[in-house]
Design an enzyme around this catalytic site. Structure first.
Site, PDB file in Angstrom:
ATOM      1  CB  CYS A  74      54.598  58.231  90.619  1.00  0.00           C
ATOM      2  SG  CYS A  74      54.137  59.779  89.823  1.00  0.00           S
ATOM      3  CB  CYS A 188      50.180  57.643  83.905  1.00  0.00           C
ATOM      4  SG  CYS A 188      49.341  58.274  85.374  1.00  0.00           S
TER       5      CYS A 188
HETATM    6  N1  DGL Z   1      50.459  58.263  88.742  1.00  0.00           N
HETATM    7  C1  DGL Z   1      51.334  59.262  88.241  1.00  0.00           C
HETATM    8  C2  DGL Z   1      52.235  58.712  87.132  1.00  0.00           C
HETATM    9  O1  DGL Z   1      52.495  57.518  87.087  1.00  0.00           O
HETATM   10  C3  DGL Z   1      50.844  60.633  87.873  1.00  0.00           C
HETATM   11  C4  DGL Z   1      49.493  61.130  88.156  1.00  0.00           C
HETATM   12  C5  DGL Z   1      49.476  62.633  88.399  1.00  0.00           C
HETATM   13  O2  DGL Z   1      49.648  63.006  89.542  1.00  0.00           O
HETATM   14  O3  DGL Z   1      49.324  63.410  87.435  1.00  0.00           O
HETATM   15  O4  DGL Z   1      52.733  59.435  86.321  1.00  0.00           O
END
Ligand code: DGL
Length: 264
Positions: A74, A188
């Protein structure tokens, strides 16, 4: 004694884009895929909230699953809380950072889009990556909470409309400098899950770049001395929120070899 599993962590299902290349390199590693469904989404939370949440939550997950290694799949969590998590846990932790370096190697126009969450695109970490690896490039930043939701919906079997993807890309490309962008960092982990939809909706050819392969290589490197059984490692998913929140994802998760779902 067999090594403990690899724990792959994200706010939601975005980390599945990192699970795929990890599985290719480490097919026998048992996987625990953890989604913080009780805290989702991270992108619209403050840095303070995320920094306060992560070390304790990963500590609880580590206690329950005794992993050999944790991958924070993440960007939002990593750019904000990686140091705090490393300080709190006595385990190797692999983080995720926006793939600005590979994008700078690729861009011909020297204009790079960074598409991430609200929280990620304003992080000083992004400034540092841009200064270090893309000093001669214009960096155009854009955030989309909607794109995170579209990726989540896709895994529930609800495809998004092409117009929604086109609108999000237009939001990026119509920013100052956006007209020259030829390379877009998917900053993301949810976004590579809708790469095909973004490519189909792009008004001109754009290269979409993410860091998943690099994270997988780093993970495999750190895991090289771990002993796993001589058979496919399999996996399970754990959601931090109510079990009902996980239910719509059951079929999609099974497609990633995560047929068992638990709650923390
Ligand atoms: N998948 C997460 C990232 O790589 C963020 C998604 C979220 O919870 O807003 O930033």
């Amino acid at each position: 004694m067999a090594a403990g599993p690899l724990l792959i962590f994200d706010s939601g299902i975005g980390g599945l884009s990192v699970l795929d290349p990890i599985r290719r390199l480490l097919p026998n590693a048992p996987i625990v895929y953890a989604a913080d469904s009780a805290g989702f989404p991270y992108g619209t939370k403050s840095a303070g909230e995320i920094a306060a949440r992560l070390p304790a939550l990963l500590g609880r997950l580590a206690e329950r699953y005794d992993p050999s290694l944790i991958v924070i799949a993440c960007n939002t969590a990593s750019t904000i809380a990686l140091d705090a998590v490393r300080a709190a846990l006595d385990l190797p932790i692999v983080g995720t950072v926006p793939a600005i370096r590979p994008a700078a190697l690729l861009s011909k126009t020297r204009a790079i889009g960074v598409l991430g969450t609200d929280a990620t695109i304003v992080q000083p970490y992004v400034d540092r990556l841009a200064a270090e690896f893309a000093a001669d490039c214009t960096i155009v930043r854009h955030s989309s909470a909607e794109l995170v939701e579209l990726a989540e919906a896709k895994l529930r079997g609800e495809p998004g409309e092409r117009a929604a993807f086109a609108r999000i890309l237009d939001g990026l490309l119509s920013r100052p400098g956006g007209e020259s962008v030829d390379t877009v960092v998917l900053a993301c982990t949810h976004f590579p899950l809708v790469r095909a939809e973004l490519e189909a909706a792009a008004p001109r050819p754009l290269a979409f770049v993410d860091g998943a392969e690099g994270i997988a290589r780093r993970t495999a490197d750190l895991a090289r001395d771990l002993a796993w059984p001589d058979a496919p490692g399999g996996g399970r998913a754990v959601f931090t929120g109510a079990a009902a929140l996980a239910e719509p994802y059951r079929q999609g998760l099974a497609g990633y070899g995560l047929s068992r779902i638990e709650t923390l």
